[in-house]
Write a protein that holds these residues in place. Structure first.
Motif, PDB file in Angstrom:
ATOM      1  N   MET A   1       0.818  -1.192   0.000  1.00  0.00           N
ATOM      2  CA  MET A   1       0.000   0.000   0.000  1.00  0.00           C
ATOM      3  C   MET A   1       0.866   1.261   0.000  1.00  0.00           C
ATOM      4  N   LEU A   2       1.871   1.271   0.852  1.00  0.00           N
ATOM      5  CA  LEU A   2       2.745   2.448   0.914  1.00  0.00           C
ATOM      6  C   LEU A   2       3.488   2.669  -0.391  1.00  0.00           C
ATOM      7  N   SER A   3       3.771   1.594  -1.101  1.00  0.00           N
ATOM      8  CA  SER A   3       4.487   1.742  -2.376  1.00  0.00           C
ATOM      9  C   SER A   3       3.661   2.562  -3.373  1.00  0.00           C
ATOM     10  N   HIS A   4       2.339   2.444  -3.309  1.00  0.00           N
ATOM     11  CA  HIS A   4       1.488   3.255  -4.189  1.00  0.00           C
ATOM     12  C   HIS A   4       1.639   4.738  -3.846  1.00  0.00           C
ATOM     13  N   TYR A   5       1.625   5.054  -2.565  1.00  0.00           N
ATOM     14  CA  TYR A   5       1.811   6.443  -2.149  1.00  0.00           C
ATOM     15  C   TYR A   5       3.199   6.951  -2.536  1.00  0.00           C
ATOM     16  N   GLU A   6       4.198   6.099  -2.399  1.00  0.00           N
ATOM     17  CA  GLU A   6       5.559   6.496  -2.776  1.00  0.00           C
ATOM     18  C   GLU A   6       5.656   6.764  -4.279  1.00  0.00           C
ATOM     19  N   SER A   7       4.943   5.976  -5.071  1.00  0.00           N
ATOM     20  CA  SER A   7       4.915   6.208  -6.525  1.00  0.00           C
ATOM     21  C   SER A   7       4.273   7.553  -6.845  1.00  0.00           C
ATOM     22  N   ILE A   8       3.231   7.905  -6.113  1.00  0.00           N
ATOM     23  CA  ILE A   8       2.571   9.197  -6.320  1.00  0.00           C
ATOM     24  C   ILE A   8       3.521  10.332  -5.937  1.00  0.00           C
ATOM     25  N   VAL A   9       4.243  10.158  -4.842  1.00  0.00           N
ATOM     26  CA  VAL A   9       5.237  11.166  -4.447  1.00  0.00           C
ATOM     27  C   VAL A   9       6.271  11.333  -5.553  1.00  0.00           C
ATOM     28  N   ASP A  10       6.773  10.239  -6.090  1.00  0.00           N
ATOM     29  CA  ASP A  10       7.772  10.311  -7.165  1.00  0.00           C
ATOM     30  C   ASP A  10       7.213  11.057  -8.380  1.00  0.00           C
ATOM     31  N   ALA A  11       5.989  10.732  -8.755  1.00  0.00           N
ATOM     32  CA  ALA A  11       5.375  11.393  -9.908  1.00  0.00           C
ATOM     33  C   ALA A  11       5.146  12.877  -9.630  1.00  0.00           C
TER      34      ALA A  11
END
Length: 101
Positions: A1-11
């Motif tokens: 789940m956190l990986s999805h948020y981290e991907s959004i941060v990266d984008a």
């Protein structure tokens, strides 16, 4: 789940970097990637309960995303205002041209 948020941060970081460079094409592409990341997050099955540390991390990531969004808006607003004025002037020129025919 956190990986999805981290991907959004990266984008969102890529969007911010593009906005800082006034690279509007790159901003649009990064925004599309951000939208894809958000769609993946929405489609993911959320865990029933996050640990306290995971929940804290999630909130930190959300704060980063919101901070990026605020700065992107601050950087793009003058450009959008200028574009709007240009489009208004073009429309006025067109009306004058149409009226004189």
């Amino acid at each position: 789940m956190l990986s999805h948020y981290e991907s959004i941060v990266d984008a969102s970081e890529a969007m911010l970097a593009a906005a800082r460079r006034s690279d509007w094409d790159a901003l649009v592409e990064a925004e599309k990637e951000c939208a894809r990341c958000i769609a993946r997050l929405k489609a993911a099955q959320p865990p029933s309960i996050l640990s306290t540390s995971a929940d804290r991390r999630r909130f930190d990531l959300i704060r980063k995303i919101l901070a990026h969004d605020a700065e992107i808006r601050k950087l793009t607003q003058p450009w959008l205002t200028q574009l709007e004025q240009f489009l208004d002037a073009t429309a006025a020129d067109r009306r004058i041209s149409d009226a004189s025919c």
